[in-house]
Design a protein around this motif. Sequence first.
Motif, PDB file in Angstrom:
ATOM      1  N   VAL A 160      -3.426   0.019   4.520  1.00 57.65           N
ATOM      2  CA  VAL A 160      -4.531   0.060   3.810  1.00 57.65           C
ATOM      3  C   VAL A 160      -5.234  -1.356   3.492  1.00 57.65           C
ATOM      4  CG1 VAL A 160      -5.957   0.609   1.777  1.00 57.65           C
ATOM      5  CG2 VAL A 160      -4.607   2.195   2.929  1.00 57.65           C
ATOM      6  N   ILE A 211     -14.287   0.871   7.865  1.00 52.38           N
ATOM      7  CA  ILE A 211     -13.751   2.263   8.796  1.00 52.38           C
ATOM      8  C   ILE A 211     -14.741   2.550   9.347  1.00 52.38           C
ATOM      9  CG2 ILE A 211     -12.672   4.744   8.555  1.00 52.38           C
ATOM     10  CD1 ILE A 211     -10.997   2.215   7.264  1.00 52.38           C
ATOM     11  N   GLY A 246      -8.666  10.318  -0.465  1.00 59.02           N
ATOM     12  CA  GLY A 246      -7.604   9.403  -1.349  1.00 59.02           C
ATOM     13  C   GLY A 246      -7.997   9.078  -2.452  1.00 59.02           C
ATOM     14  N   GLY A 247      -8.683   7.833  -2.755  1.00 56.87           N
ATOM     15  CA  GLY A 247      -8.622   7.490  -4.279  1.00 56.87           C
ATOM     16  C   GLY A 247     -10.192   7.222  -4.603  1.00 56.87           C
ATOM     17  N   ARG A 290     -10.321   2.090  -6.478  1.00 55.38           N
ATOM     18  CA  ARG A 290      -8.905   2.328  -6.511  1.00 55.38           C
ATOM     19  C   ARG A 290      -7.895   1.384  -5.885  1.00 55.38           C
ATOM     20  NH1 ARG A 290      -7.199   3.366 -10.191  1.00 55.38           N
ATOM     21  NH2 ARG A 290      -5.880   1.813  -9.934  1.00 55.38           N
TER      22      ARG A 290
HETATM   23  S1  CFN Z   1     -10.327   3.553   3.342  1.00 55.50           S
HETATM   24 FE1  CFN Z   1     -10.031   3.688   1.260  1.00 55.50          FE
HETATM   25  S2  CFN Z   1     -11.518   4.131  -0.168  1.00 55.50           S
HETATM   26  S3  CFN Z   1      -8.896   2.217   0.179  1.00 55.50           S
HETATM   27 FE2  CFN Z   1      -7.958   4.140  -0.152  1.00 55.50          FE
HETATM   28  S4  CFN Z   1      -8.813   4.797  -1.936  1.00 55.50           S
HETATM   29 FE3  CFN Z   1      -7.146   5.711   1.786  1.00 55.50          FE
HETATM   30  S5  CFN Z   1      -6.837   5.015   3.848  1.00 55.50           S
HETATM   31 MO1  CFN Z   1      -7.672   7.183   3.698  1.00 55.50          MO
HETATM   32  S6  CFN Z   1     -10.032   7.116   3.481  1.00 55.50           S
HETATM   33 FE4  CFN Z   1      -8.997   7.059   1.483  1.00 55.50          FE
HETATM   34 FE5  CFN Z   1      -9.892   5.601  -0.273  1.00 55.50          FE
HETATM   35 FE6  CFN Z   1     -10.131   3.120  -1.014  1.00 55.50          FE
HETATM   36 FE7  CFN Z   1      -9.030   5.200   3.219  1.00 55.50          FE
HETATM   37  S7  CFN Z   1     -10.489   7.679  -0.312  1.00 55.50           S
HETATM   38  S8  CFN Z   1      -7.134   7.733   1.668  1.00 55.50           S
HETATM   39  S9  CFN Z   1      -5.859   4.468   0.457  1.00 55.50           S
HETATM   40  N1  CFN Z   1      -8.904   5.234   1.167  1.00 55.50           N
END
Ligand code: CFN
Length: 534
Positions: free
Chosen positions: A63, A221, A347-348, A267
């Motif tokens: 990440v 992304i 995710g977060g 997050r």
């Molecule tokens: S791009 Fe982010 S936006 S960084 Fe985090 S908490 Fe993951 S990789 Mo998957 S898509 Fe997801 Fe969030 Fe922030 Fe991505 S919701 S789980 S660790 N995430």
Amino acid sequence: MEMTEKKLQTIFDQYPAKVQKSRKKHIIIKNSELESQEIEANTRTIPGIITNRGCAYAGCKGVVLGPIKDMVHIVHGPIGCGYYAWNTRRNKAKSDDPKHNFINYCISTDMQESDIVFGGEKKLAKVIDEVMEIFDPKCITLSATCPVGLIGDDMGAVAKAAEAKHGIQVLSFSCEGYKGVSQSAGHHIANNILMEKVIGTGDQETAPAKFPINLLGEYNIGGDGWEVERILKKIGYHIVSVMTGDGSYEALKNAHTAELNLVQCHRSINYIAEMLETKYGTPWLKVNFIGIQGTIDSLRNMALYFDDKELTLKTEVVIASELARIEPIFEQYKKICSGKTAFCFVGGSRGHHFQNLFAELGMETLLAGYEFAHRDDYEGRQVIPTIKPDADSKNIPHYVAEVDEKRFRLKVSPEKMLALKARIPLGQYNGIRYDMKDGSIIVDDMNHFETEEFIKLLKPDLFASGIKDKYVIQKMGINSKQIHSYDYSGPYAGFNGAVKFAEDISMGFASPTWNFITPPWKDQPLLEGTVNEE
Ligand code: CFN
Ligand code: HCA
């Protein structure tokens, strides 16, 4: 609401007593009549339960570090771990210097049984030498996977020796997968070392242009970061660094010169936002560039912060021209999406961010949640600092703000800071609970069993989630959209992203596929019992 609680209980009833007791703390039904609603988060998943969570290594290497394009990221571990974090997240990057864009590579020590038995330090040192010979980067990162910690390889010592040998920075991250309870621990480890060893080491004292900002928690992304940058540049902002989407070592080094830090994903990078505030007095502003209104509000809040007549005017001109261009197209897709319902479990932060976009398309989010968020991401956090002038400040006047016994040095005058805080969410983030409707369900670390049960119960039209559950969901006859990697699409951020997202999910709804799938509740009995034969 009573009805929903009864239904929820039917899910809990299927758990053994101990599991039921635990899971009940992770699921709430939004009720605005209650002043606060606590939700347990960031705790260990019960073994045996199929979770969507990843590991600390995924959070650190995959990440936060992975998107930085001009560093070579070496994974010290078995090849599967390297493969797992090999750009599957679709974090895009391009460079003016293609020789130093390493984004497409997967570089690993490919640990074998003999390395586990006899130690892998020598192999790691050799891989660093090879990387220097082939790629000649200005910085290398080393990420530890589980076995590294278990066998006690001293990556820090290898990094130190390599720095002396090659004369570049070699950063060692002890992000063994088993650390903590999810990706979240890995974010923290990456944030700490980037802040300690990279950010602020550049030789610039001030930014070379007006309105310098950092964009934190934007990982590009599917090209999200590029769309946000397009809009910000059009208005006249100078983007010092993006953390870490399409990010670079040089830009990170000078990130301390920004005057405002924008926080998209709270997050994964709140630690750096807060450390930058403490060390350099740069305030941070929570933004959300997902959704049309989210983008507009974020731009207006930024303009309020800089309080410049021309910038404010340009902000409004850009908003108006973008809206004129996209609204007629968006409206077409809205006709297809309107009235539909959604689940949004990511995710977060995206479980919250994408709800704006659903609402703009006339869709209702029935259930949402996060894999690994913390309580503040659910419940929100109000930060009201007390601000006084800093007696120690010399050339540039600084001020001291105190929040929860923490002291920050600020570049902004106390009057301005307090006035700003009254109008924009400076240094604060309101959790997911604030924006959800009464009666909707909020779930932390939702597992596969609950995924299926909630689908059967509420039958959403769309389930926005990730690769681990996507095909299970589609086999249940529900349109599923990956909100992690955007399947093969994007960007979904900003004005253009909102249109792309609307187009993609409309395509999903319009697909004839769903006519060929019979969901389980249509041909399988939902009630169990015995037939009285008398
Ligand atoms: S791009 Fe982010 S936006 S960084 Fe985090 S908490 Fe993951 S990789 Mo998957 S898509 Fe997801 Fe969030 Fe922030 Fe991505 S919701 S789980 S660790 N995430
Ligand atoms: C990760 C990365 C991930 C996984 C996505 C998914 C991503 O957590 O290691 O499970 O669908 O966005 O690529 O979150």
